[in-house]
Design an enzyme around this catalytic site. Structure first.
Site, short mmCIF file in Angstrom:
data_model
loop_
_atom_site.label_atom_id
_atom_site.label_comp_id
_atom_site.label_asym_id
_atom_site.label_seq_id
_atom_site.Cartn_x
_atom_site.Cartn_y
_atom_site.Cartn_z
N ALA A 297 7.58 8.38 9.22
CA ALA A 297 8.12 7.06 9.53
C ALA A 297 8.89 6.55 8.33
O ALA A 297 8.53 6.84 7.18
CB ALA A 297 7.02 6.09 9.91
N ALA A 298 9.95 5.81 8.60
CA ALA A 298 10.74 5.20 7.54
C ALA A 298 10.88 3.71 7.83
O ALA A 298 11.29 3.33 8.93
CB ALA A 298 12.12 5.84 7.45
N ALA A 299 10.48 2.88 6.87
CA ALA A 299 10.52 1.44 7.04
C ALA A 299 11.49 0.82 6.05
O ALA A 299 12.20 1.52 5.33
CB ALA A 299 9.11 0.85 6.86
N SER A 300 11.52 -0.51 6.00
CA SER A 300 12.49 -1.22 5.18
C SER A 300 12.38 -0.86 3.71
O SER A 300 13.38 -0.59 3.05
CB SER A 300 12.31 -2.73 5.35
N GLY B 90 9.97 1.44 2.35
CA GLY B 90 9.33 2.71 2.02
C GLY B 90 9.28 3.64 3.21
O GLY B 90 9.72 3.29 4.31
N GLN B 91 8.75 4.83 2.98
CA GLN B 91 8.56 5.77 4.06
C GLN B 91 7.23 6.48 3.91
O GLN B 91 6.66 6.54 2.81
CB GLN B 91 9.70 6.76 4.13
N VAL B 92 6.72 6.99 5.02
CA VAL B 92 5.35 7.51 5.07
C VAL B 92 5.36 9.02 5.33
O VAL B 92 6.09 9.51 6.20
CB VAL B 92 4.55 6.80 6.18
N LYS C 75 2.38 6.45 1.56
CA LYS C 75 3.53 5.56 1.67
C LYS C 75 4.22 5.47 0.31
O LYS C 75 3.58 5.11 -0.69
CB LYS C 75 3.08 4.18 2.14
N ASP D 97 2.53 -8.84 10.71
CA ASP D 97 3.62 -8.10 11.37
C ASP D 97 3.07 -7.46 12.64
O ASP D 97 2.86 -6.24 12.72
CB ASP D 97 4.18 -7.03 10.43
#
Length: 628
Positions: free
Chosen positions: A76-79, A81-83, A97, A247
């Site tokens: 997964a890639a978020a605002s 960081g990524q996991v 993360k 969130d």
């Protein structure tokens, strides 16, 4: 690398700001909020080599010193960081993360630019609220999210606060593998809401696969269970712990194989003051009861309604917008999203100040309802949520909850409102948690029964709750009530259903006494039914099961000194009113006759089963009686 970072940061920060703004429709409007809420999971990843370098810099040693395996691609890639999926040296499966490189100075710079832009927007739009304050709030939150040690602390706090609720699962934090830019947590195995929706709506190639149909039904059941537990988890955060996941979009939820609801991403938590929790509890009750004036008062206590606002106009607008809502079994028969839309329109009209927790709760419940529609088009959030509210009001002994409960059952003259209480108790009787509170540990809690109104009777709920430690609220309520108004309500036409169910309780006690008097050789029947004709609803008086199999120890119930004091206090003013006393005696006489008939019928069936066998034993009798 610098070119890569420069090209990537603008969409990253736009996504971060957009996701945050999506929780504030009071500022940007509901349409824009809905569009921004779809930005999740659309961010491109940064190179793995950079991620591994950040891990080594933060942990102080090569990656191989801590992890035996880390996936090649991020899951997964978020605002920010990524996991990655990884494994520790001792074999634990973890989620690692990693923060995007060199974010802090870019975040600070862009928050400053955003603050200037919001100031200009405020002047152009002529808004009364200072939009720059939101930039400050956003900046404080985003800078905090850059420190993963704070997220680790948030996750631990959330887990500790919600550990008493076993249906909520929070992944464990590996502190020794976490730093400011690296966070390592337990890998949560579970299905996402998106997966469950896909499974529940999938179709086979030939359209006739029995196996696929069964899978779709199972997925639909799991989706609805996730939603129901999500609604309860939201209410637990709102009304019990006061610590809210900031969130609450579906991407941060999982449904585990053990039937728990799992939460992900603890970058931000929202904390509520205790007084705001009670005000929120009151507002839910007022919406269900259609008491718009009291709702506006609760919103004022939550600092939602600005000082100087014409509350009478707000009340009239709420009544006009929501007054046509129909009720089913005492609960609004309307989609929560529709109610939410009405509230937002009024909030924008009167420039309400929507606290973050208020927005988060409303958005979370609306999002869960949207998920549930895929499994059940008739799902109602109010129906899923209100039994929890009733349990809290009936079992929490505090000044604030008693005040709310009194507003439900008493009018301004302190007179008993039986119709409201009857609906209140009927809904409360479906609450499995409340059944477990009042049921001894040796009894069956009947968790397999559907959570719908009418499964359990309100009379037994009252009588059983009165004797428990958790019944102090109900006992104090009865001591506070005016005895004469309570008896008038009891003998009124509106209370016929309660007297009807009380007959079953008395019949249970009489039947139990008969069995004890005749000896242990009489089998206790649970299969016979007695239909009382002539009533308003012609319902069947089934023998006790679960909650209604009750007063088992009826002798101790009659000997309870606390209940003697309560009944004596209630009857004291009735003795001074001969007409009311006569009506009470007549109602009690009719109830006793009907209960005796039911007990004798059950005893006859038991004797028939003992001596004639179950095949020849009568299964149903009918008696005619008017409503007591």
């Amino acid at each position: 690398l610098q070119d890569y970072q420069y090209a990537s940061y603008m969409p990253l920060l736009a996504d971060a700001v957009g996701q945050s703004l999506s929780t504030r429709p009071d500022i940007i409007g509901s349409d824009i909020s809905k569009a921004l809420s779809e930005l999740h999971d659309q961010i491109p990843p940064f190179p793995r080599s950079i991620a591994m370098k950040i891990i080594e810099e933060e942990l102080g040693s090569p990656v191989e010193s801590f992890f035996s395996f880390i996936s090649e691609e991020p899951v997964a890639a978020a605002s920010f960081g990524q996991v990655y999926r990884g494994s520790t040296l001792d074999g634990s499966i973890v989620a690692v993360k990693v923060q995007r490189p060199n974010l802090r100075h870019v975040v600070v710079r862009d928050i400053y630019i955003l603050r200037i832009g919001l100031g200009l927007l405020q002047k152009i739009a002529k808004r009364k609220s200072d939009l720059r304050l939101y930039a400050d709030e956003l900046g404080k939150g985003l800078v905090g999210e850059l420190d993963y040690t704070l997220e680790a602390a948030n996750a631990s706090e959330f887990q500790e606060s919600h550990s008493p609720f076993p249906f909520i699962h929070v992944p464990k934090v590996f502190r020794y593998l976490s730093r400011k830019r690296v966070l390592t947590m337990e890998w949560m195995v579970g299905e996402s809401p998106t997966d469950l929706i896909s499974l529940s709506t999938g179709s086979s190639v030939d359209g006739s696969s029995t196996h696929l149909d069964r899978q779709k039904l199972d997925a639909k059941w799991r989706l609805l269970d996730l939603v129901n537990k999500g609604v309860e988890a939201t209410l637990v955060q709102l009304l019990e712990t006061g610590i809210l996941h900031a969130d609450p979009h579906p991407g941060n939820l999982r449904y585990t194989s053990s039937g728990q609801i799992g939460f992900l991403d603890f970058g931000l938590l929202c904390r509520m003051e205790r007084k705001h929790q009670f005000a929120m509890l009151a507002s839910i009750v007022h919406i269900v009861n259609g008491d718009w004036q009291s709702l506006v008062h609760s919103l004022t206590e939550m600092d939602v309604v600005r000082p100087g606002t014409n509350t009478l106009r707000v009340t009239m607008d709420l009544e006009d917008a929501l007054g046509e809502v129909e009720f089913k079994d005492g609960i609004p028969d309307v989609k929560f999203s529709r109610v939410l839309g009405k509230i937002w329109s009024i909030a924008l009209k009167y420039h309400f100040r929507m606290p973050p927790y208020y927005t988060l709760v409303l958005r979370s419940l609306a999002s869960l309802e949207g998920l549930a529609i895929a499994g059940d088009p008739h799902f109602k959030t109010f129906e899923a949520a209100y039994p929890f509210v009733i349990q809290k009001l009936l079992t929490e002994n505090s000044v604030a909850t008693r005040k709310i409960l009194h507003s439900v059952v008493f009018n301004k003259k302190k007179e008993f409102q039986w119709q409201r209480l009857s609906l209140f108790l009927r809904v409360g009787a479906t609450r499995k948690g409340l059944q477990q509170v009042i049921a001894p540990k040796t009894e069956t809690t009947l968790d397999y029964l559907p959570n719908r109104v009418g499964v359990f009777d309100a009379a037994n709920l009252v009588l059983r709750l009165l004797r428990t430690n958790n019944g102090v609220v109900l006992r104090r309520l009865l001591m506070t009530a005016d005895g004469a108004s309570l008896i008038r309500a009891f003998v009124s036409k509106e209370a016929s259903f309660f007297r009807h169910e009380l007959c079953r309780v008395i019949a249970d006690a009489l039947y139990q006494w008969m069995c004890e008097a005749l000896g242990r050789g009489i089998p206790v029947t649970r299969s016979s039914q007695l239909r009382v004709a002539g009533g308003s609803d012609n319902r069947e008086l089934e023998p006790s099961s679960g909650l209604s199999a009750t007063i088992y120890d009826y002798q101790s119930f009659l000997k309870d000194r606390r209940l003697k004091v309560i009944f004596s206090k209630i009857l004291d003013p009735v003795r001074r009113d001969p007409v009311l006393m006569l009506r009470l005696c007549w109602a009690a006489f009719v109830m006793l006759v009907k209960a005796s008939a039911l007990a004798c019928q059950r005893m006859l069936v038991s004797l028939s089963e003992a001596y004639l066998g179950p095949v020849l034993a009568p299964k149903r009798f009918a008696i005619s009686a008017s409503n007591s």
